[in-house]
Design a protein around this motif. Sequence first.
Motif, mmCIF file in Angstrom:
data_model
loop_
_atom_site.group_PDB
_atom_site.id
_atom_site.type_symbol
_atom_site.label_atom_id
_atom_site.label_comp_id
_atom_site.label_asym_id
_atom_site.label_seq_id
_atom_site.Cartn_x
_atom_site.Cartn_y
_atom_site.Cartn_z
ATOM 1 N N LEU A 152 0.827 -1.209 0.000
ATOM 2 C CA LEU A 152 0.000 0.000 0.000
ATOM 3 C C LEU A 152 0.862 1.260 0.000
ATOM 4 C CD1 LEU A 152 -2.873 1.114 0.099
ATOM 5 C CD2 LEU A 152 -2.720 1.090 2.594
ATOM 6 N N LYS A 153 1.953 1.255 0.764
ATOM 7 C CA LYS A 153 2.840 2.424 0.792
ATOM 8 C C LYS A 153 3.437 2.688 -0.584
ATOM 9 C CE LYS A 153 4.330 2.431 5.624
ATOM 10 N NZ LYS A 153 5.509 2.353 6.529
ATOM 11 N N ILE A 154 3.877 1.615 -1.238
ATOM 12 C CA ILE A 154 4.484 1.772 -2.563
ATOM 13 C C ILE A 154 3.454 2.252 -3.576
ATOM 14 C CG2 ILE A 154 5.629 0.535 -4.440
ATOM 15 C CD1 ILE A 154 6.857 -1.291 -2.342
ATOM 16 N N LYS A 155 2.243 1.700 -3.495
ATOM 17 C CA LYS A 155 1.197 2.081 -4.444
ATOM 18 C C LYS A 155 0.815 3.543 -4.297
ATOM 19 C CE LYS A 155 -3.487 0.857 -5.914
ATOM 20 N NZ LYS A 155 -4.649 -0.041 -5.683
ATOM 21 N N ARG A 156 0.684 4.012 -3.059
ATOM 22 C CA ARG A 156 0.260 5.395 -2.837
ATOM 23 C C ARG A 156 1.362 6.402 -3.113
ATOM 24 N NH1 ARG A 156 -4.404 6.225 1.617
ATOM 25 N NH2 ARG A 156 -5.836 4.697 0.765
ATOM 26 N N SER A 157 2.604 5.945 -3.152
ATOM 27 C CA SER A 157 3.710 6.862 -3.455
ATOM 28 C C SER A 157 3.984 6.953 -4.950
ATOM 29 C CB SER A 157 4.983 6.393 -2.745
ATOM 30 O OG SER A 157 5.458 5.186 -3.321
ATOM 31 N N PHE A 171 0.332 0.829 18.111
ATOM 32 C CA PHE A 171 -0.368 -0.415 17.784
ATOM 33 C C PHE A 171 -1.856 -0.177 17.578
ATOM 34 C CE2 PHE A 171 -2.475 -4.432 19.089
ATOM 35 C CZ PHE A 171 -1.973 -5.240 18.077
ATOM 36 N N SER A 172 -2.429 0.758 18.311
ATOM 37 C CA SER A 172 -3.831 1.119 18.123
ATOM 38 C C SER A 172 -4.054 1.688 16.728
ATOM 39 C CB SER A 172 -4.263 2.134 19.181
ATOM 40 O OG SER A 172 -5.590 2.571 18.960
ATOM 41 N N SER A 173 -3.110 2.488 16.260
ATOM 42 C CA SER A 173 -3.191 3.016 14.899
ATOM 43 C C SER A 173 -3.080 1.897 13.874
ATOM 44 C CB SER A 173 -2.087 4.052 14.674
ATOM 45 O OG SER A 173 -2.103 4.529 13.352
ATOM 46 N N LYS A 223 -13.490 13.287 15.572
ATOM 47 C CA LYS A 223 -12.438 12.309 15.357
ATOM 48 C C LYS A 223 -13.035 10.939 15.014
ATOM 49 C CE LYS A 223 -8.906 14.383 18.317
ATOM 50 N NZ LYS A 223 -7.985 14.155 19.468
ATOM 51 N N GLN A 224 -12.440 10.284 14.031
ATOM 52 C CA GLN A 224 -12.911 8.970 13.609
ATOM 53 C C GLN A 224 -11.732 8.037 13.390
ATOM 54 O OE1 GLN A 224 -15.240 9.726 10.087
ATOM 55 N NE2 GLN A 224 -17.141 9.870 11.248
ATOM 56 N N CYS A 225 -12.018 6.733 13.500
ATOM 57 C CA CYS A 225 -11.003 5.727 13.209
ATOM 58 C C CYS A 225 -10.840 5.603 11.699
ATOM 59 C CB CYS A 225 -11.393 4.382 13.806
ATOM 60 S SG CYS A 225 -11.531 4.385 15.604
ATOM 61 N N HIS A 226 -9.617 5.456 11.248
ATOM 62 C CA HIS A 226 -9.355 5.325 9.820
ATOM 63 C C HIS A 226 -9.734 3.926 9.357
ATOM 64 C CE1 HIS A 226 -7.192 5.664 5.969
ATOM 65 N NE2 HIS A 226 -7.284 6.971 6.174
ATOM 66 N N TYR A 227 -10.181 3.835 8.101
ATOM 67 C CA TYR A 227 -10.617 2.538 7.590
ATOM 68 C C TYR A 227 -9.440 1.598 7.336
ATOM 69 C CZ TYR A 227 -9.154 4.124 2.944
ATOM 70 O OH TYR A 227 -8.422 4.562 1.879
ATOM 71 N N LEU A 228 -8.229 2.136 7.206
ATOM 72 C CA LEU A 228 -7.064 1.286 7.025
ATOM 73 C C LEU A 228 -6.625 0.721 8.370
ATOM 74 C CD1 LEU A 228 -4.900 3.336 4.497
ATOM 75 C CD2 LEU A 228 -6.271 1.311 4.031
ATOM 76 N N GLY A 229 -6.420 -0.560 8.428
ATOM 77 C CA GLY A 229 -5.997 -1.206 9.668
ATOM 78 C C GLY A 229 -6.102 -2.711 9.549
ATOM 79 N N ASP A 230 -5.608 -3.386 10.552
ATOM 80 C CA ASP A 230 -5.675 -4.844 10.588
ATOM 81 C C ASP A 230 -7.078 -5.247 11.054
ATOM 82 O OD1 ASP A 230 -5.461 -7.609 11.381
ATOM 83 O OD2 ASP A 230 -3.286 -7.364 11.325
#
Length: 330
Positions: free
Chosen positions: A84-89, A234-236, A255-262
């Motif tokens: 994901l990091k590579i794709k977004r960069s 870890f929460s992030s 404030k909201q939780c981001h949809y990206l996560g485990d």
Amino acid sequence: MKNYKEVVGIDVSKKTIDAYCYHGQVHKEFVNDIVGYKSLIKWVFKVCKEDTVFYCFENTGYYSLKLALYLSSQNIVYVEESPLKIKRSSGIVKEKTDVLDACLIARYAWLYREELKPSTVKSTSHLELGRLLALRDQIVRNNAGLKGTLKEMKVLLSSPTTDAGCISLKRSIEYLTKQVTCIEKRIKEIMSEDTSMQKNYELLTSLKGFGLVVASQLIYHTGNFTRFDNWRAFSSYCGTAPFEHRSGTSIHRRKQCHYLGDRKMKSLLSMASVSAIQHDSELRLYYNKKLAEGKDKMLAVNNVRNKLIARAFAVVKRGTPYVVLQQHAA
């Protein structure tokens, strides 16, 4: 990684790997096995003629694990990065080929080389723990599907006890249940064989809502609490940390939780939170307090999730089991 003069981007697939030298601007395809890895190293040394070369590839599970194990065994520096990091960069990319992917990986590694850190292979016990946890999840899902099918068949049939389909389903369910038990037994053995993992496992299970599965998953995803500096990081990673969303004077959301996560870890923490609310008096009071403040139920559950994560990191850092304070209050 700033002292390196060349980077080789590698696109890993099931049968082949595509390598691209960023400065040399050359590409070559190799077989995804030991023979291919040896040929890759010889080719890079011939093309680049530099000793200060590092490799970068995406984490693609079992496919990239073989390459990581080989590079680690040869003491070769490599970076295993999130796709994901590579794709977004990479910006706007309209084409999709293995050669282009390798080129984009090499570009990413070179542009961010000062921020990247060399990757290392997890220990054998951690790798086996991860495989067993993934296999257990798959078997449990399959078993749940068979149980649902059996329940529907029992409703339709007048005598399900003599039906061949029901008998076969029951046998399959019993067999899978035994397999889950065997896997859980092996997970406990892995924990007992590693002193540090066993100690952290005992500390985690002292928390209400934490059983074998949640504690094992937590140990695996945190690298036995070496991968993250604090519980907030870890929460992030799990997707339970709230983030601000505002811009200028017109956009100002809560404030909201981001949809990206485990998602798997987040789901397990949700079930652990529900259990903890039922059996932990402190967390039950905390949950009811949030509801009394007018907060949504899921928001209150998310607060409990973060409380559990904070407690997990605290007991491991302190090295002592969790103690319910209300039991010792005057």
